[in-house]
Motif scaffolding. Sequence first.
Motif, PDB file in Angstrom:
ATOM      1  N   ASN A 134       0.806  -1.215   0.000  1.00 45.11           N
ATOM      2  CA  ASN A 134       0.000   0.000   0.000  1.00 45.11           C
ATOM      3  C   ASN A 134       0.839   1.265   0.000  1.00 45.11           C
ATOM      4  O   ASN A 134       0.304   2.355  -0.145  1.00 45.11           O
ATOM      5  CB  ASN A 134      -0.915   0.028   1.228  1.00 45.11           C
ATOM      6  N   ARG A 180      -3.378   5.063  -8.435  1.00 43.24           N
ATOM      7  CA  ARG A 180      -4.248   3.902  -8.663  1.00 43.24           C
ATOM      8  C   ARG A 180      -3.543   3.053  -9.704  1.00 43.24           C
ATOM      9  O   ARG A 180      -3.087   3.562 -10.730  1.00 43.24           O
ATOM     10  CB  ARG A 180      -5.610   4.308  -9.217  1.00 43.24           C
ATOM     11  N   ARG A 231      -6.041  -0.566  -7.569  1.00 39.21           N
ATOM     12  CA  ARG A 231      -5.647  -0.514  -6.156  1.00 39.21           C
ATOM     13  C   ARG A 231      -5.063   0.842  -5.837  1.00 39.21           C
ATOM     14  O   ARG A 231      -4.325   1.406  -6.625  1.00 39.21           O
ATOM     15  CB  ARG A 231      -4.581  -1.573  -5.850  1.00 39.21           C
TER      16      ARG A 231
END
Length: 135
Positions: free
Chosen positions: A31, A92, A102
């Motif tokens: 992330n 993204r 994501r």
Amino acid sequence: APIASTVYDFLSLLLTPPSSPSCPTPLPPINLVVQLTPLVEGRRAKCHPYFPDREGKTATVSPSAGKGAASPLWIRLEKKEEREGARESVLRVGRHGDQEGRRIVHLEYLGWRDHGTFPLLLFLGVEDTRRAIAR
């Protein structure tokens, strides 16, 4: 950060973390990407730009030769903000046909070069950010 010939592989890792037979527990999704040196230092390129430089822009990355039937990937810069010696970008990343992708946070530290000692205060900022994203 990737070089030109490895951008597709780098972005693929953001979508699907690697697995290993020696590690039975799957790795968590990525992330956060922390870039400690600029793309160009002096006149020397340190890595290949792997996401657009303008908010709202999307780039498509095709697989390199030998990747078989792998589908193209896309990466979009949703937001970019510079503050306190760092640039934070919200990205993204997705595969062709995936409209949502994501969310990835990209932190680029602007005050440290690839030589010398890494400043402890920057590390503490990375840790604070990592904890905030994990919540």
